[in-house]
Design an enzyme around this catalytic site. Structure first.
Site, short mmCIF file in Angstrom:
data_model
loop_
_atom_site.label_atom_id
_atom_site.label_comp_id
_atom_site.label_asym_id
_atom_site.label_seq_id
_atom_site.Cartn_x
_atom_site.Cartn_y
_atom_site.Cartn_z
N LEU A 149 80.97 -6.71 9.21
CA LEU A 149 81.85 -7.48 9.24
C LEU A 149 82.05 -8.55 10.70
O LEU A 149 82.92 -8.59 11.18
CB LEU A 149 83.23 -7.64 8.71
N GLY A 150 80.84 -8.61 10.60
CA GLY A 150 80.42 -8.91 12.52
C GLY A 150 80.02 -10.80 12.08
O GLY A 150 80.76 -11.22 11.43
N SER A 172 83.39 -2.32 7.15
CA SER A 172 82.75 -1.75 8.74
C SER A 172 83.95 -0.52 9.33
O SER A 172 83.80 0.25 8.80
CB SER A 172 83.39 -2.88 9.65
N ARG A 173 82.98 -0.20 10.63
CA ARG A 173 83.11 1.18 11.54
C ARG A 173 85.06 0.93 11.54
O ARG A 173 85.52 2.57 11.54
CB ARG A 173 82.67 1.58 12.40
N ARG A 230 68.78 -5.91 6.87
CA ARG A 230 67.28 -5.30 7.17
C ARG A 230 67.46 -4.27 6.19
O ARG A 230 68.18 -4.22 5.40
CB ARG A 230 67.79 -4.03 8.18
N ASP A 254 66.31 -11.37 1.37
CA ASP A 254 65.40 -11.68 2.01
C ASP A 254 64.64 -10.87 3.86
O ASP A 254 64.08 -11.21 4.04
CB ASP A 254 66.16 -12.56 3.16
N GLU A 259 57.61 -5.22 6.68
CA GLU A 259 57.29 -6.93 6.01
C GLU A 259 55.82 -6.76 6.93
O GLU A 259 56.43 -6.28 7.94
CB GLU A 259 58.72 -7.05 7.24
N HIS A 277 62.30 -12.95 5.01
CA HIS A 277 62.55 -13.37 5.87
C HIS A 277 63.58 -14.37 6.59
O HIS A 277 63.09 -14.13 7.74
CB HIS A 277 62.14 -11.39 7.11
#
Length: 313
Positions: A149-150, A172-173, A230, A254, A259, A277
């Site tokens: 959740l950035g 998240s952390r 990623r 994506d 890649e 991507h």
């Protein structure tokens, strides 16, 4: 003497004049062969490198650039930049966290809609002259899990909650005190309480295969997965197995492990939507990203603190 920047990124050509107008001399090396040749031929003159997370900058490349002072990364991820090698030399590293978040979030929702509503197959059917109607789920009322959740994750969560009436949870952390979404302590717990999982967490070793067979199974047979982060975050073999066997309803991807190489088995699946991507690519996002790179470079070479430093332990 002008400052020389080695540009490894292949998607920003239209916006390179922003850097040139700021007084930087650019060396373009956007293929592996050109990159190797540029470092070998111009390594003694390069002051800065412009790269992106999957392209990175290796320790041996850093060693071959004796004048290198700063590595600027387009986008949030910097997983293939050797931070240890940079730190040993006192080289500054910056990234572009948050700049392209709206574009990435838009693309994540586009992938989600495409796979859930089966848009590619419906489009292909009409183009073949068919009129085949298949009942598909809607997003309204579904439970969305956001992994990370950035800036990107927040943009996705807002679109899902406000635009589609979805219930949002996240992992998240640590929990965020500025949101009302439900925090889950790990990826498995999040997936188990979600109908859809969208991955927006950084890459790197600490998130490698965070979404494994167990997490994918927790989504269930009617679950969907979207990855705009990623490829390394997901166990691709486990994902393919689940999609093949019907243990997962569908996926929108994506990003990939190697890649631009995408497994043929993944391409052959009918319940997957694939894009190359491009989530962060929009004119507004790319322009803003290059402008941020320019400001970071100008700040560094004038002796001021950079705007978006990456912490090097």
């Amino acid at each position: 003497m002008s400052t020389t920047v080695l540009v490894l990124v292949e998607t920003i050509d239209d916006y390179l004049p922003i850097l040139e107008k700021a007084g930087f001399h650019l060396i373009l090396a956007t293929t592996p062969a050109a990159r190797t040749d540029a470092i070998r031929s111009h390594g003694q003159t390069i002051d800065a490198v412009l790269t992106r997370g999957p392209l990175g900058l290796l320790a041996e490349e850093i060693a071959a650039l004796p004048r290198l002072q700063i590595i600027t990364v387009i986008g949030a991820g910097y997983e293939r930049v050797d931070l240890a090698a940079a730190g040993e030399r006192g080289i500054v590293v910056t990234n572009g966290a948050g700049v392209n978040a709206p574009a990435v979030a838009d693309h994540a929702m586009a992938l989600l809609l495409a796979v859930v509503r089966d848009i590619p197959r419906a489009d292909a059917s009409v183009r073949r002259g068919e009129w085949s109607k298949v009942m598909r789920p809607s997003l309204a009322g579904k439970r969305l899990g956001v992994l990370g959740l950035g800036a990107v994750g927040m943009a996705i969560a807002k679109r899902a909650a406000l635009g589609f009436g979805m219930t949002v949870g996240y992992h998240s952390r640590r929990p965020r005190g500025d949101v009302e979404y439900t925090w889950f302590a790990d990826a498995y717990s999040l997936a188990a309480e979600s109908d859809i999982l969208i991955i927006a967490t950084p890459g790197g070793e600490h998130t490698r295969k965070l979404v494994d067979a167990k997490v994918i199974a927790a989504l269930g047979r009617e679950g969907f997965l979207v990855n705009v982060a990623r490829g390394s975050v997901v166990d691709t073999s486990a994902l393919i197995d689940a999609l093949r066997s019907g243990q997962l309803a569908g996926a929108g991807l994506d990003v990939f492990d190697d890649e631009p190489n995408v497994p043929d088995t993944l391409k052959a699946l009918p319940n997957v939507v694939l894009t190359p991507h491009v989530a962060g690519l929009s004119p507004d996002a790319v322009k803003a990203t290059v402008e941020l790179v320019t400001q970071n470079l100008l700040a560094h070479f004038s002796g001021r603190p950079v705007l978006t430093p990456v912490t090097i332990a």
